[in-house]
Motif scaffolding. Structure first.
Motif, PDB file in Angstrom:
ATOM      1  N   SER A   1      12.171   7.827  22.390  1.00  0.00           N
ATOM      2  CA  SER A   1      13.116   8.280  21.371  1.00  0.00           C
ATOM      3  C   SER A   1      12.646   7.889  19.970  1.00  0.00           C
ATOM      4  N   ALA A   2      12.136   6.652  19.829  1.00  0.00           N
ATOM      5  CA  ALA A   2      11.645   6.203  18.526  1.00  0.00           C
ATOM      6  C   ALA A   2      10.424   7.005  18.092  1.00  0.00           C
ATOM      7  N   ARG A   3       9.574   7.333  19.034  1.00  0.00           N
ATOM      8  CA  ARG A   3       8.372   8.115  18.714  1.00  0.00           C
ATOM      9  C   ARG A   3       8.738   9.528  18.251  1.00  0.00           C
TER      10      ARG A   3
ATOM     11  N   ILE B   1       6.029   1.233  15.758  1.00  0.00           N
ATOM     12  CA  ILE B   1       6.618   0.248  16.663  1.00  0.00           C
ATOM     13  C   ILE B   1       5.771  -1.015  16.730  1.00  0.00           C
TER      14      ILE B   1
ATOM     15  N   PHE C   1      13.561   4.160  25.362  1.00  0.00           N
ATOM     16  CA  PHE C   1      13.812   3.726  23.982  1.00  0.00           C
ATOM     17  C   PHE C   1      12.610   4.064  23.098  1.00  0.00           C
ATOM     18  N   VAL C   2      11.410   3.781  23.596  1.00  0.00           N
ATOM     19  CA  VAL C   2      10.193   4.024  22.820  1.00  0.00           C
ATOM     20  C   VAL C   2       9.974   5.519  22.617  1.00  0.00           C
TER      21      VAL C   2
ATOM     22  N   ASN D   1      14.991  -5.192  16.756  1.00  0.00           N
ATOM     23  CA  ASN D   1      15.749  -4.028  17.227  1.00  0.00           C
ATOM     24  C   ASN D   1      16.014  -4.039  18.722  1.00  0.00           C
TER      25      ASN D   1
ATOM     26  N   LYS E   1       8.738   6.886  14.346  1.00  0.00           N
ATOM     27  CA  LYS E   1       8.816   5.468  14.021  1.00  0.00           C
ATOM     28  C   LYS E   1       7.533   4.729  14.414  1.00  0.00           C
TER      29      LYS E   1
ATOM     30  N   ASN F   1       6.590  -2.463  10.143  1.00  0.00           N
ATOM     31  CA  ASN F   1       6.930  -1.466  11.151  1.00  0.00           C
ATOM     32  C   ASN F   1       8.383  -1.027  11.014  1.00  0.00           C
ATOM     33  N   ASP F   2       8.709   0.090  11.661  1.00  0.00           N
ATOM     34  CA  ASP F   2      10.083   0.596  11.649  1.00  0.00           C
ATOM     35  C   ASP F   2      10.936  -0.030  12.744  1.00  0.00           C
ATOM     36  N   ILE F   3      10.324  -0.253  13.903  1.00  0.00           N
ATOM     37  CA  ILE F   3      11.030  -0.776  15.069  1.00  0.00           C
ATOM     38  C   ILE F   3      10.304  -2.025  15.556  1.00  0.00           C
TER      39      ILE F   3
ATOM     40  N   ASP G   1      11.158  10.296  16.562  1.00  0.00           N
ATOM     41  CA  ASP G   1      11.618  10.173  15.174  1.00  0.00           C
ATOM     42  C   ASP G   1      10.516   9.701  14.234  1.00  0.00           C
TER      43      ASP G   1
END
Length: 311
Positions: A36-38, A44, A33-34, A108, A42, A68-70, A40
């Motif tokens: 994938s966010a990175r 965290i 999950f992390v 999230n 994001k 933060n985004d996430i 993009d």
């Protein structure tokens, strides 16, 4: 490689008007999950918790969302930070309610691992800061903070957040974690969020659930003691002996409350001081029935004024 089990965990969700909450129970799933966010770009945040969430935890999630985004919250009742004869088995748990609160506040991801997931075999490695951990709460809970720093270090390495959010109520814990982060060059900012209180000043705590109705009436004496010490500071008192005596005297008036400590320490190293100046912490701990409650004020004391460190 992602397994079918990981895929199922990634697809576990709760929804509300505030958003979507994904629940993951595996370390591998969180890392995916992390990643994938990175990818993009994001930012965290991590909000570590032991569950049985309340308005204080909601304030942590709200603060994390602003910056933060996430937002990832962990829910893990960590056996390493409970000593012999402490309340690990009895510690309050309600994951359904916890998920509802997190969903409503726009978290999230909930990382809710089992003990076996976090500690698949007996730990041979621990993270300890003995000088900061042997004072205040560490005097009566000598193994507690080694358990805290070890599990928080694991969470930081698993999630790799940009920012991590902790409540001001656990002032010693936050100070120890900040020192750990500096000493080990962990690339995370540790952010304290002001204590959320009941109308009578009692700090929100999961352990308040242990209080009987009568004990609940006596518990706000911790807040009254801290308030009296702060008032002395505002009047110009800087002798910490008088500040401590005042807090002890007020708490001693409540027969249902047994004082553990009332202290004035320098916030940076948690050491007792004789003269109050700069960034300090007024700290109290007491037993109210079977509940051990803690509270503190963190203040910047100048020659002519006293201000809160966190607003």
């Amino acid at each position: 490689m992602k397994t079918s089990t990981d895929k199922q965990r990634l697809d576990t969700t709760e929804t509300s008007e505030a958003g979507l909450l994904t629940t993951i129970t595996s370390i591998a799933g969180v890392r995916e999950f992390v990643r994938s966010a990175r990818r993009d770009g994001k930012m965290i945040a991590l909000v570590p918790t032991m569950g049985y969430l309340h308005e204080g935890h909601a304030a942590l999630v709200d603060a994390a969302r602003r910056d933060n985004d996430i937002v990832i919250a962990s829910l893990f009742v960590n056996p390493l930070q409970f000593g012999p004869n402490e309340d690990y088995d009895a510690y309050p748990r309600d994951e359904v309610r916890d998920k509802k609160l997190l969903t409503e506040h726009g978290c999230n991801l909930l990382f809710a691992p089992s003990v076996k997931e976090m500690y698949p075999e007996p730990m041979a490695t621990t993270v300890e800061l003995p000088e900061l951990a042997r004072v205040l709460c560490g005097k009566s809970r000598p193994t507690h903070f080694a358990g805290v720093t070890t599990v928080v270090s694991k969470l930081f390495h698993i999630v790799q957040p940009d920012n991590a959010y902790f409540g001001q109520k656990d002032g010693q814990q936050a100070a120890i974690i900040r020192k750990m982060v500096r000493d080990l060059n962990i690339p995370v900012s540790v952010i304290s969020v002001p204590t959320v209180r009941e109308a009578d000043g009692l700090a929100k705590s999961s352990r308040n659930a242990y209080l009987t109705d009568e004990q609940r009436m006596h518990a706000p004496v911790l807040y009254r003691a801290l308030t009296a010490a702060r008032q002395l500071l505002e009047q110009g008192e800087r002798d910490t002996r008088r500040l401590k005596d005042t807090m002890q005297h007020i708490i001693a008036k409540e027969p249902e409350v047994n004082l553990d400590y009332a202290e004035v320490v320098r916030l940076s190293n948690l050491q007792s001081i004789g003269h109050a100046e700069g960034e300090i912490m007024l700290a109290v701990a007491a037993y109210v029935g079977k509940a051990r409650l803690i509270d503190n004020f963190q203040l910047n004391v100048g020659s002519n004024d006293v201000t809160n460190l966190y607003k």
